[in-house]
Motif scaffolding. Structure first.
Motif, PDB file in Angstrom:
ATOM      1  N   GLU A  40      30.240 -21.179  41.779  1.00  2.88           N
ATOM      2  CA  GLU A  40      30.737 -19.972  41.109  1.00  2.88           C
ATOM      3  C   GLU A  40      29.880 -18.752  41.441  1.00  2.88           C
ATOM      4  O   GLU A  40      30.390 -17.662  41.667  1.00  2.88           O
ATOM      5  CB  GLU A  40      30.806 -20.178  39.586  1.00  2.88           C
ATOM      6  N   GLN A  41      28.557 -18.941  41.466  1.00  2.64           N
ATOM      7  CA  GLN A  41      27.651 -17.809  41.717  1.00  2.64           C
ATOM      8  C   GLN A  41      27.543 -17.468  43.202  1.00  2.64           C
ATOM      9  O   GLN A  41      27.321 -16.319  43.565  1.00  2.64           O
ATOM     10  CB  GLN A  41      26.243 -18.104  41.184  1.00  2.64           C
ATOM     11  N   LEU A  42      27.669 -18.478  44.080  1.00  9.84           N
ATOM     12  CA  LEU A  42      27.440 -18.250  45.505  1.00  9.84           C
ATOM     13  C   LEU A  42      28.639 -18.566  46.395  1.00  9.84           C
ATOM     14  O   LEU A  42      29.034 -17.746  47.205  1.00  9.84           O
ATOM     15  CB  LEU A  42      26.244 -19.093  45.977  1.00  9.84           C
ATOM     16  N   LEU A  43      29.195 -19.748  46.257  1.00 15.52           N
ATOM     17  CA  LEU A  43      30.219 -20.189  47.200  1.00 15.52           C
ATOM     18  C   LEU A  43      31.479 -19.336  47.133  1.00 15.52           C
ATOM     19  O   LEU A  43      32.000 -18.907  48.168  1.00 15.52           O
ATOM     20  CB  LEU A  43      30.547 -21.664  46.967  1.00 15.52           C
ATOM     21  N   SER A  44      31.958 -19.064  45.930  1.00 11.86           N
ATOM     22  CA  SER A  44      33.181 -18.256  45.796  1.00 11.86           C
ATOM     23  C   SER A  44      32.978 -16.826  46.322  1.00 11.86           C
ATOM     24  O   SER A  44      33.785 -16.340  47.122  1.00 11.86           O
ATOM     25  CB  SER A  44      33.656 -18.241  44.345  1.00 11.86           C
ATOM     26  N   THR A  47      32.686 -16.909  50.149  1.00 10.86           N
ATOM     27  CA  THR A  47      33.987 -17.137  50.775  1.00 10.86           C
ATOM     28  C   THR A  47      34.788 -15.839  50.832  1.00 10.86           C
ATOM     29  O   THR A  47      35.380 -15.508  51.863  1.00 10.86           O
ATOM     30  CB  THR A  47      34.772 -18.211  49.994  1.00 10.86           C
ATOM     31  N   ALA A  48      34.775 -15.095  49.724  1.00  9.80           N
ATOM     32  CA  ALA A  48      35.506 -13.822  49.667  1.00  9.80           C
ATOM     33  C   ALA A  48      34.906 -12.799  50.629  1.00  9.80           C
ATOM     34  O   ALA A  48      35.630 -12.088  51.343  1.00  9.80           O
ATOM     35  CB  ALA A  48      35.494 -13.276  48.237  1.00  9.80           C
ATOM     36  N   ASP A  55      38.482  -9.837  58.220  1.00  9.23           N
ATOM     37  CA  ASP A  55      39.653  -8.958  58.252  1.00  9.23           C
ATOM     38  C   ASP A  55      39.312  -7.492  58.539  1.00  9.23           C
ATOM     39  O   ASP A  55      40.128  -6.771  59.102  1.00  9.23           O
ATOM     40  CB  ASP A  55      40.414  -9.037  56.922  1.00  9.23           C
ATOM     41  N   LYS A  56      38.114  -7.055  58.134  1.00 13.71           N
ATOM     42  CA  LYS A  56      37.819  -5.617  58.173  1.00 13.71           C
ATOM     43  C   LYS A  56      36.763  -5.193  59.189  1.00 13.71           C
ATOM     44  O   LYS A  56      36.734  -4.046  59.595  1.00 13.71           O
ATOM     45  CB  LYS A  56      37.393  -5.137  56.783  1.00 13.71           C
ATOM     46  N   ILE A  57      35.881  -6.090  59.582  1.00 10.97           N
ATOM     47  CA  ILE A  57      34.779  -5.691  60.463  1.00 10.97           C
ATOM     48  C   ILE A  57      35.155  -5.920  61.920  1.00 10.97           C
ATOM     49  O   ILE A  57      35.658  -6.979  62.288  1.00 10.97           O
ATOM     50  CB  ILE A  57      33.478  -6.441  60.110  1.00 10.97           C
TER      51      ILE A  57
END
Length: 201
Positions: A40-44, A47-48, A55-57
């Protein structure tokens, strides 16, 4: 061969992490375990952030930096001296020079150095684009800031040969004794370069 105690999803994560520079199989296993334990603190969020980066860089079509804009933030910064272009091997070198705040100039990322042994020729680098930038006008000085390796110096000489006849000043980074360095601990090549680059006090 030892049997895996983790599921295929974890194994895939470990294998992908192990492909990152500086992470071997053991470090990748520790990183994967840490990420899963703190999903919850790191993996999610990771991933985002990775999906957003994918998509943007992209790569700046002018200098070769990576950014979410094209031309990049550096190329569109009017407070910079766009007439001075610092030529670097890689984006990591550009970032290092930016952290040092040594020169408020523009950049050009070569994407590597010439290396016949590894099959890297001029067409594999952005040397043609660099020459085009100079020929287009507006560039008064090129600072060749490649590493002081044989390949780096070969690349620098090749660029200087290609610039012959063009109205541009070419300089390079000084090589020699680092700030705080003791002569007794330096290698002979560094000492020789420092002696050749000596300046008047």
């Amino acid at each position: 061969m030892a049997k895996s105690v983790a599921g295929p999803e974890i194994e895939k994560l470990i294998q992908l992490l192990a492909k990152l520079p500086g992470l071997g199989p053991r470090s990748a296993r520790r990183a994967a375990l840490h990420l899963v334990k703190r999903r919850e603190q790191l993996l999610s969020p990771l991933t985002a952030a990775m999906a957003e980066a994918r998509d943007k860089i992209g790569v700046c079509s002018t200098c070769g930096n990576i950014d979410s804009r094209d031309p990049c933030t550096i190329c569109t910064d009017h407070s910079r001296d766009q007439s001075t272009v610092v030529v670097v091997e890689d984006v990591a070198d550009l970032w290092a020079l930016e952290r040092a705040k040594a020169l408020n100039a523009a950049y050009h990322v070569l994407g590597g150095v010439l290396s016949p042994l590894e099959g890297v020729g001029p067409e594999d680098l952005t040397i043609r684009q660099l020459i085009d930038r100079v020929e287009a006008g507006g560039v008064k000085e090129l600072v060749i800031a490649v590493n002081a390796t044989v390949e780096g110096q070969t690349t620098a000489h090749y660029i200087m040969d290609r610039l012959e006849g063009l109205d541009v000043k070419v300089t390079r980074l000084a090589h020699g004794v680092p700030v705080g360095g003791e002569l007794d601990y330096l290698d002979e090549g560094t000492l020789a370069a420092a002696m050749r680059s000596r300046t008047t006090l």
